[in-house]
Structures are given as structure tokens and as C-alpha cells.
Design a protein around this motif. Sequence first.
Motif, mmCIF file in Angstrom:
data_model
loop_
_atom_site.group_PDB
_atom_site.id
_atom_site.type_symbol
_atom_site.label_atom_id
_atom_site.label_comp_id
_atom_site.label_asym_id
_atom_site.label_seq_id
_atom_site.Cartn_x
_atom_site.Cartn_y
_atom_site.Cartn_z
ATOM 1 N N MET A 198 0.870 -1.237 0.022
ATOM 2 C CA MET A 198 -0.150 0.024 0.108
ATOM 3 C C MET A 198 0.798 1.345 -0.077
ATOM 4 O O MET A 198 1.811 1.417 0.778
ATOM 5 N N GLY A 199 0.732 2.172 -0.940
ATOM 6 C CA GLY A 199 1.585 3.343 -1.099
ATOM 7 C C GLY A 199 0.704 4.501 -0.273
ATOM 8 O O GLY A 199 -0.223 4.345 0.394
ATOM 9 N N ILE A 200 1.706 5.666 -0.229
ATOM 10 C CA ILE A 200 1.144 6.830 0.442
ATOM 11 C C ILE A 200 -0.260 7.391 0.082
ATOM 12 O O ILE A 200 -0.919 7.769 0.958
ATOM 13 N N SER A 201 -0.528 7.179 -1.154
ATOM 14 C CA SER A 201 -1.825 7.642 -1.769
ATOM 15 C C SER A 201 -3.040 6.764 -1.123
ATOM 16 O O SER A 201 -4.028 7.326 -0.546
ATOM 17 N N GLU A 202 -2.707 5.660 -1.042
ATOM 18 C CA GLU A 202 -3.761 4.589 -0.548
ATOM 19 C C GLU A 202 -3.923 4.810 0.978
ATOM 20 O O GLU A 202 -5.090 4.656 1.471
ATOM 21 N N ILE A 203 -2.920 4.966 1.440
ATOM 22 C CA ILE A 203 -2.955 5.299 3.057
ATOM 23 C C ILE A 203 -3.770 6.590 3.332
ATOM 24 O O ILE A 203 -4.276 6.701 4.109
ATOM 25 N N TRP A 204 -3.207 7.574 2.554
ATOM 26 C CA TRP A 204 -4.224 8.750 2.784
ATOM 27 C C TRP A 204 -5.457 8.730 2.602
ATOM 28 O O TRP A 204 -6.388 9.151 3.465
ATOM 29 N N TRP A 205 -6.102 8.024 1.758
ATOM 30 C CA TRP A 205 -7.292 7.697 1.346
ATOM 31 C C TRP A 205 -7.936 6.964 2.323
ATOM 32 O O TRP A 205 -9.095 7.140 2.610
ATOM 33 N N THR A 206 -7.203 5.803 2.752
ATOM 34 C CA THR A 206 -7.891 5.199 3.595
ATOM 35 C C THR A 206 -8.191 5.962 5.192
ATOM 36 O O THR A 206 -9.093 5.880 5.922
ATOM 37 N N GLY A 207 -7.062 6.863 5.620
ATOM 38 C CA GLY A 207 -7.110 7.469 6.389
ATOM 39 C C GLY A 207 -8.278 8.495 6.584
ATOM 40 O O GLY A 207 -9.145 8.692 7.602
ATOM 41 N N PHE A 208 -8.385 9.004 5.321
ATOM 42 C CA PHE A 208 -9.324 10.448 5.236
ATOM 43 C C PHE A 208 -10.630 9.335 5.294
ATOM 44 O O PHE A 208 -11.842 10.048 6.004
ATOM 45 N N GLY A 209 -11.109 8.227 4.476
ATOM 46 C CA GLY A 209 -12.150 7.502 4.594
ATOM 47 C C GLY A 209 -12.592 7.235 5.770
ATOM 48 O O GLY A 209 -13.664 7.394 6.380
ATOM 49 N N SER A 210 -11.589 6.731 6.933
ATOM 50 C CA SER A 210 -11.899 6.401 8.139
ATOM 51 C C SER A 210 -12.262 7.520 9.020
ATOM 52 O O SER A 210 -13.223 7.339 9.683
ATOM 53 N N ALA A 211 -11.800 8.463 8.616
ATOM 54 C CA ALA A 211 -12.175 9.945 9.467
ATOM 55 C C ALA A 211 -13.599 10.169 9.298
ATOM 56 O O ALA A 211 -14.509 10.698 10.247
ATOM 57 N N VAL A 212 -13.991 10.229 7.676
ATOM 58 C CA VAL A 212 -15.471 10.380 7.663
ATOM 59 C C VAL A 212 -16.384 9.516 8.268
ATOM 60 O O VAL A 212 -17.322 9.795 8.623
ATOM 61 N N ILE A 213 -15.847 8.209 8.092
ATOM 62 C CA ILE A 213 -16.758 7.044 8.848
ATOM 63 C C ILE A 213 -16.780 7.452 10.441
ATOM 64 O O ILE A 213 -17.965 7.293 10.799
#
Length: 128
Positions: free
Chosen positions: A1-16
Motif C-alpha cells: 500500500m502506497g502513500i496515496s492509498e494510506i491517505w485515502w484510507t485515513g481520510f475515509g476512516s475519519a469520515v466514517i
Amino acid sequence: MGISEIWWTGFGSAVISIGMTLVGVYAFRMELVWVILGFGLFVAGYRVMQYGTYGWPDRAPAEIREKNLGTVSKTGLGLLISVCLSAYGFVLMGEAVHTQSIQPMLLSGVSVVLGYIVGHKAANDEVL
């Protein structure tokens, strides 16, 4: 998992997390509109994580794009129904806790499970 995927996962988790906080607080206040908003944020965060990790629809492999053509409105309607069913189920759960009544508790379970099934089918084209 690259930086981009980690960022999107973190952002999505925050929204959740924000969405589910709204659900948790407002379900016990029996305020359906806020619970619907919370579940809407949950779905949005989940989709952000999916698209951020696996690619937005315009970058997805051709077979996935072709499968998804013409299903946007069906998917949107399914997710809307899912969010409303789940939200209503959580509000019923809040009512069951306040009234200590069996009927809203049972209806809550049915509504939440149906909401999950409809949403999963709409989002992933699979029931479970």
C-alpha cells in the motif's frame, strides 16, 4: 500500500468516524435526520476508501467500468434505501432502550440487517 492509498484510507476512516459518532449520539435522541446524515457519511467514507485504494471509476479496469455503466442511479437509490433503513433501525434501537420495549428492538434488528444487505448489494453487487 502506497502513500496515496494510506491517505485515502485515513481520510475515509475519519469520515466514517464522524458519521458513526452522529449515529451514536442522535439515535438515542431519536432524531432520524441526523442519523440518516451520519449513515450517509459512513457510506461516503467507505466509498472514498474503496475508490482511493482501488481506483476511481474512470481509472478502473475496462471490465469494471463496463459493469458499472448504467448502474449509477441503481447504486445511488440502493445506497439511499440502505442508509434510511439502517438509520431508522438505529432510531428504533434508541427507542427500545428508552422504553425497554421488545417490539422496537425486534424491528430495529430487522431494519438494520435489511439496510446492510441492501447497501452491500448496491455498493458491491454482492449480498454479503
